[in-house]
Design a protein around this motif. Structure first.
Motif, PDB file in Angstrom:
ATOM      1  N   ILE A  44       0.827  -1.208   0.000  1.00  0.00           N
ATOM      2  CA  ILE A  44       0.000   0.000   0.000  1.00  0.00           C
ATOM      3  C   ILE A  44       0.860   1.256   0.000  1.00  0.00           C
ATOM      4  CG2 ILE A  44      -1.726   1.315   1.301  1.00  0.00           C
ATOM      5  CD1 ILE A  44      -2.606  -1.413   2.472  1.00  0.00           C
ATOM      6  N   GLU A  45       1.916   1.250   0.809  1.00  0.00           N
ATOM      7  CA  GLU A  45       2.782   2.420   0.942  1.00  0.00           C
ATOM      8  C   GLU A  45       4.207   1.935   1.157  1.00  0.00           C
ATOM      9  OE1 GLU A  45       3.081   6.467   3.706  1.00  0.00           O
ATOM     10  OE2 GLU A  45       1.395   5.102   3.956  1.00  0.00           O
ATOM     11  N   TYR A  46       5.157   2.639   0.547  1.00  0.00           N
ATOM     12  CA  TYR A  46       6.551   2.217   0.650  1.00  0.00           C
ATOM     13  C   TYR A  46       7.461   3.442   0.676  1.00  0.00           C
ATOM     14  CZ  TYR A  46      10.931  -0.125  -0.814  1.00  0.00           C
ATOM     15  OH  TYR A  46      12.216  -0.583  -0.908  1.00  0.00           O
ATOM     16  N   THR A  47       8.008   3.752   1.850  1.00  0.00           N
ATOM     17  CA  THR A  47       9.027   4.792   1.982  1.00  0.00           C
ATOM     18  C   THR A  47      10.180   4.193   2.778  1.00  0.00           C
ATOM     19  OG1 THR A  47       8.284   5.739   4.105  1.00  0.00           O
ATOM     20  CG2 THR A  47       7.202   6.562   2.083  1.00  0.00           C
ATOM     21  N   ASP A  48      11.235   4.970   2.990  1.00  0.00           N
ATOM     22  CA  ASP A  48      12.371   4.439   3.748  1.00  0.00           C
ATOM     23  C   ASP A  48      12.123   4.422   5.259  1.00  0.00           C
ATOM     24  OD1 ASP A  48      12.546   7.194   4.092  1.00  0.00           O
ATOM     25  OD2 ASP A  48      14.731   7.212   3.999  1.00  0.00           O
ATOM     26  N   THR A  49      10.968   4.948   5.706  1.00  0.00           N
ATOM     27  CA  THR A  49      10.619   4.914   7.138  1.00  0.00           C
ATOM     28  C   THR A  49       9.297   4.192   7.432  1.00  0.00           C
ATOM     29  OG1 THR A  49       9.520   7.066   7.000  1.00  0.00           O
ATOM     30  CG2 THR A  49      11.855   7.058   7.655  1.00  0.00           C
ATOM     31  N   LEU A  50       8.516   3.885   6.396  1.00  0.00           N
ATOM     32  CA  LEU A  50       7.218   3.232   6.584  1.00  0.00           C
ATOM     33  C   LEU A  50       6.879   2.339   5.395  1.00  0.00           C
ATOM     34  CD1 LEU A  50       4.407   2.944   8.010  1.00  0.00           C
ATOM     35  CD2 LEU A  50       3.705   4.952   6.689  1.00  0.00           C
ATOM     36  N   ILE A  51       6.477   1.107   5.708  1.00  0.00           N
ATOM     37  CA  ILE A  51       5.965   0.193   4.682  1.00  0.00           C
ATOM     38  C   ILE A  51       4.637  -0.338   5.194  1.00  0.00           C
ATOM     39  CG2 ILE A  51       6.321  -1.963   3.416  1.00  0.00           C
ATOM     40  CD1 ILE A  51       9.348  -1.477   3.692  1.00  0.00           C
ATOM     41  N   ARG A  52       3.585  -0.174   4.366  1.00  0.00           N
ATOM     42  CA  ARG A  52       2.267  -0.722   4.718  1.00  0.00           C
ATOM     43  C   ARG A  52       1.918  -1.800   3.711  1.00  0.00           C
ATOM     44  NH1 ARG A  52      -2.485   2.851   5.215  1.00  0.00           N
ATOM     45  NH2 ARG A  52      -1.708   3.860   3.351  1.00  0.00           N
ATOM     46  N   VAL A  53       1.506  -2.961   4.234  1.00  0.00           N
ATOM     47  CA  VAL A  53       1.216  -4.126   3.411  1.00  0.00           C
ATOM     48  C   VAL A  53      -0.205  -4.589   3.702  1.00  0.00           C
ATOM     49  CG1 VAL A  53       1.914  -6.508   2.923  1.00  0.00           C
ATOM     50  CG2 VAL A  53       3.646  -4.795   3.462  1.00  0.00           C
ATOM     51  N   GLN A  54      -0.976  -4.865   2.654  1.00  0.00           N
ATOM     52  CA  GLN A  54      -2.328  -5.387   2.816  1.00  0.00           C
ATOM     53  C   GLN A  54      -2.271  -6.910   2.879  1.00  0.00           C
ATOM     54  OE1 GLN A  54      -5.230  -3.419   3.054  1.00  0.00           O
ATOM     55  NE2 GLN A  54      -6.116  -5.355   3.710  1.00  0.00           N
ATOM     56  N   THR A  55      -2.985  -7.485   3.848  1.00  0.00           N
ATOM     57  CA  THR A  55      -3.126  -8.930   3.961  1.00  0.00           C
ATOM     58  C   THR A  55      -4.608  -9.270   3.915  1.00  0.00           C
ATOM     59  OG1 THR A  55      -3.333  -9.053   6.363  1.00  0.00           O
ATOM     60  CG2 THR A  55      -1.087  -8.995   5.464  1.00  0.00           C
ATOM     61  N   ARG A  56      -4.919 -10.523   3.968  1.00  0.00           N
ATOM     62  CA  ARG A  56      -6.320 -10.947   3.961  1.00  0.00           C
ATOM     63  C   ARG A  56      -7.054 -10.425   5.198  1.00  0.00           C
ATOM     64  NH1 ARG A  56      -8.819 -16.642   4.891  1.00  0.00           N
ATOM     65  NH2 ARG A  56     -10.752 -16.394   3.748  1.00  0.00           N
ATOM     66  N   ALA A  57      -6.380 -10.382   6.336  1.00  0.00           N
ATOM     67  CA  ALA A  57      -7.002  -9.986   7.599  1.00  0.00           C
ATOM     68  C   ALA A  57      -6.949  -8.482   7.863  1.00  0.00           C
ATOM     69  CB  ALA A  57      -6.332 -10.714   8.752  1.00  0.00           C
ATOM     70  N   GLY A  58      -6.119  -7.749   7.159  1.00  0.00           N
ATOM     71  CA  GLY A  58      -5.974  -6.314   7.402  1.00  0.00           C
ATOM     72  C   GLY A  58      -4.634  -5.813   6.898  1.00  0.00           C
ATOM     73  N   GLN A  59      -4.071  -4.855   7.639  1.00  0.00           N
ATOM     74  CA  GLN A  59      -2.792  -4.278   7.220  1.00  0.00           C
ATOM     75  C   GLN A  59      -1.693  -4.580   8.225  1.00  0.00           C
ATOM     76  OE1 GLN A  59      -2.721  -0.124   6.347  1.00  0.00           O
ATOM     77  NE2 GLN A  59      -4.449  -0.236   4.963  1.00  0.00           N
ATOM     78  N   ILE A  60      -0.481  -4.637   7.700  1.00  0.00           N
ATOM     79  CA  ILE A  60       0.723  -4.699   8.513  1.00  0.00           C
ATOM     80  C   ILE A  60       1.463  -3.401   8.255  1.00  0.00           C
ATOM     81  CG2 ILE A  60       2.898  -5.888   8.923  1.00  0.00           C
ATOM     82  CD1 ILE A  60       1.517  -8.414   7.755  1.00  0.00           C
ATOM     83  N   ARG A  61       1.812  -2.700   9.334  1.00  0.00           N
ATOM     84  CA  ARG A  61       2.510  -1.415   9.238  1.00  0.00           C
ATOM     85  C   ARG A  61       3.894  -1.601   9.858  1.00  0.00           C
ATOM     86  NH1 ARG A  61       0.337   4.126   9.443  1.00  0.00           N
ATOM     87  NH2 ARG A  61       1.945   5.453  10.317  1.00  0.00           N
ATOM     88  N   ILE A  62       4.926  -1.418   9.045  1.00  0.00           N
ATOM     89  CA  ILE A  62       6.315  -1.601   9.485  1.00  0.00           C
ATOM     90  C   ILE A  62       6.970  -0.221   9.509  1.00  0.00           C
ATOM     91  CG2 ILE A  62       8.513  -2.729   8.982  1.00  0.00           C
ATOM     92  CD1 ILE A  62       6.687  -4.585   7.077  1.00  0.00           C
ATOM     93  N   GLN A  63       7.516   0.152  10.661  1.00  0.00           N
ATOM     94  CA  GLN A  63       8.202   1.443  10.772  1.00  0.00           C
ATOM     95  C   GLN A  63       9.660   1.219  11.140  1.00  0.00           C
ATOM     96  OE1 GLN A  63       5.141   3.379  13.419  1.00  0.00           O
ATOM     97  NE2 GLN A  63       5.486   5.041  11.954  1.00  0.00           N
ATOM     98  N   GLY A  64      10.509   2.137  10.708  1.00  0.00           N
ATOM     99  CA  GLY A  64      11.928   2.040  11.006  1.00  0.00           C
ATOM    100  C   GLY A  64      12.709   3.069  10.215  1.00  0.00           C
ATOM    101  N   LYS A  65      13.986   2.793  10.049  1.00  0.00           N
ATOM    102  CA  LYS A  65      14.876   3.671   9.276  1.00  0.00           C
ATOM    103  C   LYS A  65      15.555   2.846   8.189  1.00  0.00           C
ATOM    104  CE  LYS A  65      15.906   6.673  13.180  1.00  0.00           C
ATOM    105  NZ  LYS A  65      16.907   7.116  14.131  1.00  0.00           N
TER     106      LYS A  65
END
Length: 95
Positions: A44-65
């Motif tokens: 869904i979204e891809y930057t160097d500090t945030l990646i959002r991924v859609q799954t069957r159950a909802g979203q996974i939000r990964i934050q970092g550097k």
């Protein structure tokens, strides 16, 4: 008994992994610098500090550097970087 309850009983009775029957996402975290996601639907979204991924159950939000998607296929991806948080959100495409 609804469809999900029937699936749950079948999985339990056959002693099969839930990810196989229910197409559930599997997340493997290796230390603080590597994460693999299996059975996802899309990015869904891809930057160097945030990646959002859609799954069957909802979203996974990964934050970092310095986040980077090392590779992705139709059903698996590997994220590297300095991981700081992992968040799960039920449903589809919340803001």
């Amino acid at each position: 008994m609804n469809r999900e309850q029937i699936k749950e009983k079948m999985v339990s009775a056959m002693d099969l992994p839930k990810d196989v029957i229910q197409n559930a996402s599997v997340i493997t975290i290796l230390g603080r610098n590597e994460l693999c996601i299996e059975n996802y639907r899309g990015i869904i979204e891809y930057t160097d500090t945030l990646i959002r991924v859609q799954t069957r159950a909802g979203q996974i939000r990964i934050q970092g550097k310095r986040l980077r998607i090392q590779y992705y296929t139709n059903d698996e991806m590997k994220v590297t970087g300095a991981l700081s948080s992992l968040e799960f959100t039920e449903g589809r495409n919340p803001g």
